[in-house]
Write an enzyme that holds these catalytic residues in place. Structure first.
Site: not given
Length: 540
Positions: A34, A36, A38, A42, A213, A277
């Protein structure tokens, strides 16, 4: 000269396609880094830690979804195929990630979700508005039965009927997963064209391929035939989905035709990679159909190990036997852990021997014939985290509590620095709890220990990349007893024997002929294999 050409020329085995035998590192963006504050990982966080990934020696990274999404299924419910969700950053952040990855010699693979979208996607908003708009047939709609019940008996993976009533159209729409994940109608050529355009969007931005997927869920039987009941089972069934044989709601024979269209697009961009997948009871047949010849996906991502309760020599033998080095047979991909399955160490290893077991299974995975997928934290020997009900985020786990273990325990944040707040993942409270034992396994701690799991992983990946036999050679299992597994990997000019003791009791074992051990873990030698020991030896 293109980036892909540079990467190919730097690789010591230039004659092979870069992806054949490759080791690929899966990143789950919410839980990597992370940047930033939060509490959610990211794209800039990933970029900042790509040096760690490159130091492993892997050829590529696979990024799980980062697209705009309501996050009801954490990104696998896409509301915009050509964007970045603000919690992960911006398109500029993605471009910077790709540029940094390529500068480090890493290729970038991203997820594509073609079986369904989010109900917040603009396509679905238009489709549900009426029965005669331009996208009316972009999703799977059907009338109710005369008494108002769903069109057939199909069930969703996450529980309940695979149909939800929509008053706007006065019809049911289909969803194999959450009701907020309406099923795309891939029988419609316009839908196929739109999806292929989104693939071009990301290829134009420099991605090197796709993991697709749930591709076996992408087409259904248009006649909406009822699924037959599954035969009786001694195993407990926690979902209505498990009471059926899924022969009509998925696995339609036209799926390979769409895959061939996608392969044409990928080939037009050069040295790209595609992996399907494919899970479920009929996965072996589907995987072969989806990878047959040179006109379909390059590889298929197997679930044989991901949900296995035990790792046994017989499991490895039988799984490898289904993918021989034979004409027309595709190329497999293997993983022991991922974002959907409990971490292998917690599934397979006795609690007192997890460190040794992690070392042995890393060596085994990197000796298999096929592509190898490492899930973030595998290189650290991370364990599954127990998540209390109050902290659950996984919709499947919440719906089926406590019978379904759920996926959250494998999605917890990466531990980077043992002495930093939240182990260096974030300055804020992470979206999922950290593992209680993960601080001692943090990357920074292991980086300074020559005997650590992290440094072993680096060494073993380097060993694999230096060996044509491990990258592309044949694989023949010669011994598979209750605990002893032995197989050979062979190419002209290089013959390796790989031996593993999957049990706690040491065992005597000596191969015929003259061999030299070139790699070993946990007290492994040519005459004796210790508990959870393994080795690679080369023929003299």
């Amino acid at each position: 000269m293109s980036t892909s050409q540079v990467l190919r020329e730097e690789h010591p085995h230039a004659a092979r396609e870069w992806w054949r035998g490759a080791t690929i590192y899966q990143i789950y963006p919410r839980s990597f880094v992370d940047s930033n504050g939060d509490g959610i990982g990211d794209l800039p966080g990933i970029t900042a830690r790509l040096d760690h990934v490159a130091s492993l020696g892997v050829e590529a990274v696979w990024l799980s979804p980062f697209f705009p999404s309501p996050m009801k299924d954490f990104g696998y419910d896409v509301s915009d195929y050509c964007g970045v969700d603000p919690i992960f950053g911006t398109l500029a952040d993605f471009d910077a990630l790709v540029a940094r990855a390529h500068a480090l010699g890493l290729r970038v693979i991203i997820d594509q979700v073609y079986a369904h979208t989010s109900d917040a996607h603009d396509w679905f908003a238009e489709s549900r508005a009426s029965r005669d708009n331009p996208r009316a047939d972009w999703y799977v709609w059907a009338d109710a039965k005369p008494e108002g019940s769903p069109p057939n008996n199909w069930q969703s993976v996450f529980g309940g009927p695979a149909w939800t009533w929509d008053a706007r159209r006065g019809q049911y729409y289909m969803h194999n997963f959450l009701s907020s994940q309406p099923q795309l109608n891939l029988h419609n050529p316009d839908v196929q064209d739109a999806l292929l355009d989104t693939a071009r969007f990301w290829l134009d931005r420099g991605v090197d391929g796709f993991r697709v997927d749930a591709i076996n869920f992408s087409m259904h039987d248009p006649a909406l035939t009822d699924n037959p009941p599954a035969p009786p089972s001694a195993a407990p069934r926690s979902r209505p989905f498990d009471f059926q044989l899924h022969v009509h709601n998925q696995s339609h024979p036209d799926i390979p035709r769409f895959i061939a269209r996608m392969r044409e697009v990928l080939d037009s961009y050069g040295a790209t990679f595609s992996v399907a997948e494919v899970g479920g009871a009929d996965s072996d047949r589907e995987m072969k159909a989806f990878t047959a010849g040179d006109a379909h996906f390059n590889s298929a991502y197997s679930f044989d190990f991901l949900y296995a309760e035990r790792l046994t020599p017989a499991l490895v033998r039988d799984t490898a036997a289904r993918w021989p080095d034979a004409p027309g047979i595709g190329w497999p991909s293997w993983a022991f852990s991922n974002h959907d399955a409990p971490r292998a160490i917690s599934r397979w290893a006795p609690p007192h021997a997890r460190a040794a077991y992690a070392r042995m299974t890393m060596l085994l995975l990197l000796c298999l014939r096929g592509d190898v997928f490492l899930y973030q934290g595998d290189e650290l020997g991370l364990t599954q985290v127990e998540i209390g009900y109050a902290d659950l985020k996984d919709p499947e786990a919440i719906a089926n509590w406590p019978l379904t273990l759920g996926r959250d325990g494998a999605r917890t944040p990466m531990p980077w620095c043992a002495n930093s707040p939240n182990l260096g993942f974030s300055t804020a409270r992470p979206w999922l709890p950290l593992g209680a034992d993960h601080g001692a396994l943090a990357a920074e701690v292991q980086a300074h220990d020559p005997q650590s799991m992290l440094n072993l992983t680096r060494r073993l990946i380097a060993r694999r990349r230096a060996s044509d036999a491990l990258l592309t050679g044949t694989m023949e299992v010669t011994t598979a007893t209750e605990t002893l597994l032995v197989f050979e990997r062979v190419v002209p000019g290089e013959r390796l024997i790989c031996a593993f003791n999957l049990g706690e009791a040491p065992c005597d074992w000596r191969p015929e002929g003259e061999w030299q051990v070139i790699e070993s873990v946990n007290d492994a030698g040519l005459g004796r294999l210790g508990a959870f020991a393994g080795l690679i030896a080369v023929a003299r």
